[in-house]
Design a protein around this motif. Sequence first.
Motif, PDB file in Angstrom:
ATOM      1  N   LEU A   1      17.320  16.390   6.079  1.00  0.00           N
ATOM      2  CA  LEU A   1      18.251  17.203   6.857  1.00  0.00           C
ATOM      3  C   LEU A   1      17.559  17.730   8.108  1.00  0.00           C
ATOM      4  O   LEU A   1      16.365  18.039   8.078  1.00  0.00           O
ATOM      5  CB  LEU A   1      18.754  18.391   6.040  1.00  0.00           C
ATOM      6  CG  LEU A   1      19.546  18.106   4.770  1.00  0.00           C
ATOM      7  CD1 LEU A   1      19.786  19.412   4.016  1.00  0.00           C
ATOM      8  CD2 LEU A   1      20.866  17.431   5.086  1.00  0.00           C
TER       9      LEU A   1
ATOM     10  N   ARG B   1      20.803  25.319   5.281  1.00  0.00           N
ATOM     11  CA  ARG B   1      21.582  24.075   5.403  1.00  0.00           C
ATOM     12  C   ARG B   1      23.084  24.372   5.449  1.00  0.00           C
ATOM     13  O   ARG B   1      23.605  25.200   4.721  1.00  0.00           O
ATOM     14  CB  ARG B   1      21.271  23.114   4.252  1.00  0.00           C
ATOM     15  CG  ARG B   1      21.635  23.651   2.887  1.00  0.00           C
ATOM     16  CD  ARG B   1      21.629  22.558   1.820  1.00  0.00           C
ATOM     17  NE  ARG B   1      20.300  22.024   1.549  1.00  0.00           N
ATOM     18  CZ  ARG B   1      20.075  20.977   0.757  1.00  0.00           C
ATOM     19  NH1 ARG B   1      21.099  20.360   0.153  1.00  0.00           N
ATOM     20  NH2 ARG B   1      18.845  20.545   0.539  1.00  0.00           N
TER      21      ARG B   1
ATOM     22  N   GLU C   1      21.969  20.873   9.374  1.00  0.00           N
ATOM     23  CA  GLU C   1      22.834  19.897   8.702  1.00  0.00           C
ATOM     24  C   GLU C   1      23.012  20.236   7.223  1.00  0.00           C
ATOM     25  O   GLU C   1      22.270  21.037   6.660  1.00  0.00           O
ATOM     26  CB  GLU C   1      22.222  18.494   8.803  1.00  0.00           C
ATOM     27  CG  GLU C   1      22.224  17.895  10.188  1.00  0.00           C
ATOM     28  CD  GLU C   1      21.682  16.484  10.184  1.00  0.00           C
ATOM     29  OE1 GLU C   1      22.165  15.671  10.995  1.00  0.00           O
ATOM     30  OE2 GLU C   1      20.777  16.185   9.374  1.00  0.00           O
ATOM     31  N   THR C   2      23.993  19.579   6.615  1.00  0.00           N
ATOM     32  CA  THR C   2      24.167  19.674   5.170  1.00  0.00           C
ATOM     33  C   THR C   2      24.694  18.346   4.653  1.00  0.00           C
ATOM     34  O   THR C   2      24.959  17.412   5.421  1.00  0.00           O
ATOM     35  CB  THR C   2      25.126  20.818   4.798  1.00  0.00           C
ATOM     36  OG1 THR C   2      25.027  21.068   3.389  1.00  0.00           O
ATOM     37  CG2 THR C   2      26.570  20.483   5.148  1.00  0.00           C
ATOM     38  N   ARG C   3      24.838  18.264   3.349  1.00  0.00           N
ATOM     39  CA  ARG C   3      25.450  17.106   2.701  1.00  0.00           C
ATOM     40  C   ARG C   3      26.458  17.624   1.680  1.00  0.00           C
ATOM     41  O   ARG C   3      26.212  18.635   1.022  1.00  0.00           O
ATOM     42  CB  ARG C   3      24.393  16.244   1.976  1.00  0.00           C
ATOM     43  CG  ARG C   3      23.344  15.653   2.890  1.00  0.00           C
ATOM     44  CD  ARG C   3      23.872  14.496   3.718  1.00  0.00           C
ATOM     45  NE  ARG C   3      22.831  13.895   4.528  1.00  0.00           N
ATOM     46  CZ  ARG C   3      22.480  14.282   5.755  1.00  0.00           C
ATOM     47  NH1 ARG C   3      23.119  15.306   6.309  1.00  0.00           N
ATOM     48  NH2 ARG C   3      21.517  13.682   6.413  1.00  0.00           N
ATOM     49  N   ASP C   4      27.577  16.937   1.542  1.00  0.00           N
ATOM     50  CA  ASP C   4      28.593  17.358   0.579  1.00  0.00           C
ATOM     51  C   ASP C   4      28.252  16.757  -0.774  1.00  0.00           C
ATOM     52  O   ASP C   4      28.805  15.733  -1.192  1.00  0.00           O
ATOM     53  CB  ASP C   4      29.983  16.920   1.044  1.00  0.00           C
ATOM     54  CG  ASP C   4      31.086  17.577   0.217  1.00  0.00           C
ATOM     55  OD1 ASP C   4      30.756  18.397  -0.666  1.00  0.00           O
ATOM     56  OD2 ASP C   4      32.269  17.282   0.462  1.00  0.00           O
ATOM     57  N   ARG C   5      27.333  17.424  -1.450  1.00  0.00           N
ATOM     58  CA  ARG C   5      26.895  16.973  -2.763  1.00  0.00           C
ATOM     59  C   ARG C   5      26.463  18.212  -3.550  1.00  0.00           C
ATOM     60  O   ARG C   5      26.192  19.268  -2.969  1.00  0.00           O
ATOM     61  CB  ARG C   5      25.732  15.991  -2.629  1.00  0.00           C
ATOM     62  CG  ARG C   5      24.494  16.559  -1.957  1.00  0.00           C
ATOM     63  CD  ARG C   5      23.498  15.465  -1.603  1.00  0.00           C
ATOM     64  NE  ARG C   5      22.296  16.006  -0.982  1.00  0.00           N
ATOM     65  CZ  ARG C   5      21.479  15.310  -0.197  1.00  0.00           C
ATOM     66  NH1 ARG C   5      21.748  14.034   0.067  1.00  0.00           N
ATOM     67  NH2 ARG C   5      20.409  15.867   0.336  1.00  0.00           N
TER      68      ARG C   5
ATOM     69  N   THR D   1      24.636  21.109  -5.011  1.00  0.00           N
ATOM     70  CA  THR D   1      23.458  21.780  -4.463  1.00  0.00           C
ATOM     71  C   THR D   1      23.124  22.977  -5.340  1.00  0.00           C
ATOM     72  O   THR D   1      24.016  23.694  -5.787  1.00  0.00           O
ATOM     73  CB  THR D   1      23.733  22.234  -3.019  1.00  0.00           C
ATOM     74  OG1 THR D   1      24.046  21.091  -2.210  1.00  0.00           O
ATOM     75  CG2 THR D   1      22.527  22.950  -2.416  1.00  0.00           C
TER      76      THR D   1
END
Length: 266
Positions: free
Chosen positions: A9, A56, A62-66, A68
């Motif tokens: 990220l 994040r 940034e981030t991720r849609d998962r 966490t």
Amino acid sequence: MPQIAVRGLELRYRLEGPEGTPVVAFSNSLGATLEMWDAVLPMLAGRFRTLRYDTRGHGGSETRDRPTEIADLAGDLTGLLDALGIDRAHLVGLSLGGMTVQAVASAEPERVPSVTLMATAAHLPSPQMWNDRAATARSQGTGALADATLARWFTPAFAKCAPEAMQIVRERFVTCDRIGYAVCCEAIGRMDLRPALSRIAAPTLVMAGRNDPSTPPAMAEEICAGIAQAELVVLPRAAHLLAIERADAVGSYLRAFLDRCEAAHA
């Protein structure tokens, strides 16, 4: 403002202050950015090197849609320290940032000379409430949560006397990435750091706002009870976002605490 790749990220950060001085790393609240510490930093000027970053999915990170966990956010902070070549740092966190700091300090005590936890908790029920808040953010954006959130973050007296500050906080909150906010809500809902508290070996300053409905003083007392070297300060006329509403008092207590910790290791 610079960004750096950490664990896949891009994280936005700001590193300031004299090289060679002790590093103090700050972790921000849910729905806030690294600028939330602006009014506290002048108290540390010239004495410490300060590192701030956006969690994040907040600000410029940034981030991720998962799925966490708080441990993932802790990994972001330690990864940022590693990427910047910082072996040891005093850690300061508020709310979600305080949860992140608890996880780092319990997992890697050897690199944390002190811990400051503000308006935070080791366990914050209920999961359903956090999942509902995440669902609202995903479907409607953080703007749908703004009024209720700011009512918890600040006392009515501060909201009345500091409308410009309130507007800045609101603007940063409503522009928070909806996915970034949601995944952090879900992480809080699954969090239980109470078993980790006994592994925090560093001197710890815990601050709470007397008027905080989100993480009231009882939650700060629970943290103190679990950490061997913890001391508690309860600030009057303060709700949740202590670093903004009571920046003067926060900065004064933090500077004195850090100076004591540095003197003890001199």
